[in-house]
Write a protein that holds these residues in place. Structure first.
Motif, mmCIF file in Angstrom:
data_model
loop_
_atom_site.group_PDB
_atom_site.id
_atom_site.type_symbol
_atom_site.label_atom_id
_atom_site.label_comp_id
_atom_site.label_asym_id
_atom_site.label_seq_id
_atom_site.Cartn_x
_atom_site.Cartn_y
_atom_site.Cartn_z
ATOM 1 N N GLN A 1 0.820 -1.177 -0.101
ATOM 2 C CA GLN A 1 0.033 -0.141 0.043
ATOM 3 C C GLN A 1 0.883 1.285 -0.136
ATOM 4 O O GLN A 1 0.797 2.128 0.757
ATOM 5 N N PHE A 2 1.877 1.378 -0.934
ATOM 6 C CA PHE A 2 2.604 2.530 -1.172
ATOM 7 C C PHE A 2 1.889 3.755 -1.489
ATOM 8 O O PHE A 2 2.227 5.095 -0.914
ATOM 9 N N ALA A 3 1.006 3.611 -2.329
ATOM 10 C CA ALA A 3 0.217 4.771 -3.109
ATOM 11 C C ALA A 3 -0.342 5.489 -1.540
ATOM 12 O O ALA A 3 -0.400 6.738 -1.421
ATOM 13 N N GLN A 4 -1.257 4.634 -1.203
ATOM 14 C CA GLN A 4 -1.867 5.162 0.161
ATOM 15 C C GLN A 4 -1.096 5.678 1.028
ATOM 16 O O GLN A 4 -1.303 6.884 1.841
ATOM 17 N N GLY A 5 0.113 5.154 1.626
ATOM 18 C CA GLY A 5 0.891 5.820 2.466
ATOM 19 C C GLY A 5 1.237 7.043 1.846
ATOM 20 O O GLY A 5 1.710 7.942 2.682
ATOM 21 N N ALA A 6 1.954 7.183 0.635
ATOM 22 C CA ALA A 6 2.603 8.413 0.182
ATOM 23 C C ALA A 6 1.647 9.500 0.091
ATOM 24 O O ALA A 6 2.116 10.883 0.057
ATOM 25 N N ALA A 7 0.181 9.153 0.272
ATOM 26 C CA ALA A 7 -0.668 10.162 0.214
ATOM 27 C C ALA A 7 -1.011 10.569 1.614
ATOM 28 O O ALA A 7 -2.065 11.366 1.789
ATOM 29 N N GLY A 8 -0.462 9.987 2.556
ATOM 30 C CA GLY A 8 -0.569 10.295 3.867
ATOM 31 C C GLY A 8 -1.431 9.492 5.011
ATOM 32 O O GLY A 8 -1.825 9.749 5.994
ATOM 33 N N ALA A 9 -1.965 8.313 4.247
ATOM 34 C CA ALA A 9 -2.749 7.392 5.101
ATOM 35 C C ALA A 9 -2.296 7.069 6.470
ATOM 36 O O ALA A 9 -2.696 6.820 7.387
#
Length: 357
Positions: free
Chosen positions: A119-127
């Motif tokens: 879940q890299f994209a979610q994390g990079a978006a601040g999740a």
């Protein structure tokens, strides 16, 4: 040797650790020499029990360790709870450091936890910002605001955990940058960030080079390589053949050193050790040859710190390898030296700013 320089607290945490050891005592200045020697640590397990085991390791070598090493679990985001972190890990290590002035703390922090695989994209978006912020604040509050943070270690190892980068190296790099930004924004933070890889390229995966998952010079202070005595699938390899493979394979030790120097970073080794025979990892078992070669590597590779992995994660621990253990003691035990009064002393301060090398 690069000339000694003074690192002031205001400079800590910036991306300048390309030729100097970070100040590990925030309240004062400390003078360090660059590439003057390798500081020594050991990993012996998790939390307070590990601290006690480090003391036994120090007795084996007749010297205090300069580096304490631990890892934050990744069973879930609840592992990032400050109260749990402090009770089980951070406070015991704070006491250990207070007894060894100038020592440092290396802390492995997972970028993702179980159930969040890829879940890299979610994390990079601040999740996951809140979890990172909790961990960073816990470190600062426990007196480890100057810790060396090993974010998402061994990303090129597809079996390492939910943050493995072999399928999405650019996603990993983006999340690494996000986590660094959160850690740096923590009041009182003076962290150093280490990107720590494992040996080799895994087949049929997108990740092929160190550059594929490199977050950028502004987000990485030190580059590490974990190097165990393995040659995957080759149970009959000689000690010399295995060492050649460790050094010369794609993304091996030599390629790592070249990448470190090209990026102008410090070289470190947070994990190394012997590995028992009998499984597909194809460890050499009891090998003094490997221990001697690693000791040599710490010199020619200009390794700032090394931490022997003396915890059985499947490959054994030092106690079961008598020849390797003897070589380890021979190469790393403190040799007493006379002080000006003629008395023998083992309390020699490291030339790279840590308590002991």
């Amino acid at each position: 040797m690069i000339a000694a320089q003074v690192i002031r607290p205001s400079e800590c945490g910036k991306s300048r650790f390309q030729g100097s050891w970070t100040c590990s005592v925030l309240e004062r200045e400390c003078t360090v020499d660059n590439f003057a020697g390798t500081s020594m640590g050991v990993y012996t397990g998790y939390g307070a029990q590990a601290v006690a085991a480090v003391v036994h390791h120090e007795e084996l070598l007749g010297r205090p360790m300069a580096v304490g090493t631990d890892y934050l679990p990744h069973g879930g985001w609840t592992d990032f709870d400050p109260a749990t972190m402090c009770a089980w890990q951070l406070r015991p290590w704070r006491k250990w450091r207070e007894e060894r002035p100038g020592s440092s703390f290396v802390f492995g922090v997972p970028l993702l936890v179980d159930g969040c695989e890829g879940q890299f994209a979610q994390g990079a978006a601040g999740a996951f910002d809140a979890a990172y912020a909790r961990a960073a604040s816990a470190l600062v509050d426990a007196g480890h605001g100057d810790a060396i943070i090993r974010l998402g270690w061994e990303p090129n190892n597809r079996a390492i955990g939910p943050w493995q980068a072999t399928d999405d190296p650019s996603g990993y790099a983006a999340l690494f940058r996000r986590a660094v930004a959160v850690f740096r924004a923590t009041p009182g933070a003076c962290f150093t960030f280490e990107l720590s890889s494992s040996l080799g390229v895994q087949p049929e995966r997108r990740l092929r080079t160190f550059a594929d998952y490199y977050p950028g010079d502004g987000y990485v202070d030190w580059l590490g390589m974990n190097a165990y005595d393995l040659k995957w699938g080759d149970l009959g390899a000689s000690a010399a053949d295995r060492w050649t493979w460790i050094r010369c394979q794609d993304m091996g030790l030599d390629a790592h050193v070249a990448f470190v120097r090209a990026r102008g970073k410090r070289n470190v080794c947070a994990e190394w050790g012997l590995y028992r025979r009998g499984d597909p990892f194809a460890g050499a078992g009891d090998s003094a040859y490997y221990v001697d070669r690693m000791a040599d590597y710490f010199a020619w590779g200009e390794v700032a710190y090394q931490s022997h992995f003396d915890h059985d994660w499947g490959g054994g621990s030092l106690a079961e390898f008598p020849a390797g253990r003897a070589a380890y003691v021979r190469r790393f035990r403190r040799r007493p030296s006379r002080d000006r009064t003629g008395a023998f002393s083992t309390a020699v301060r490291s030339s790279n700013g840590l308590a002991e090398t």
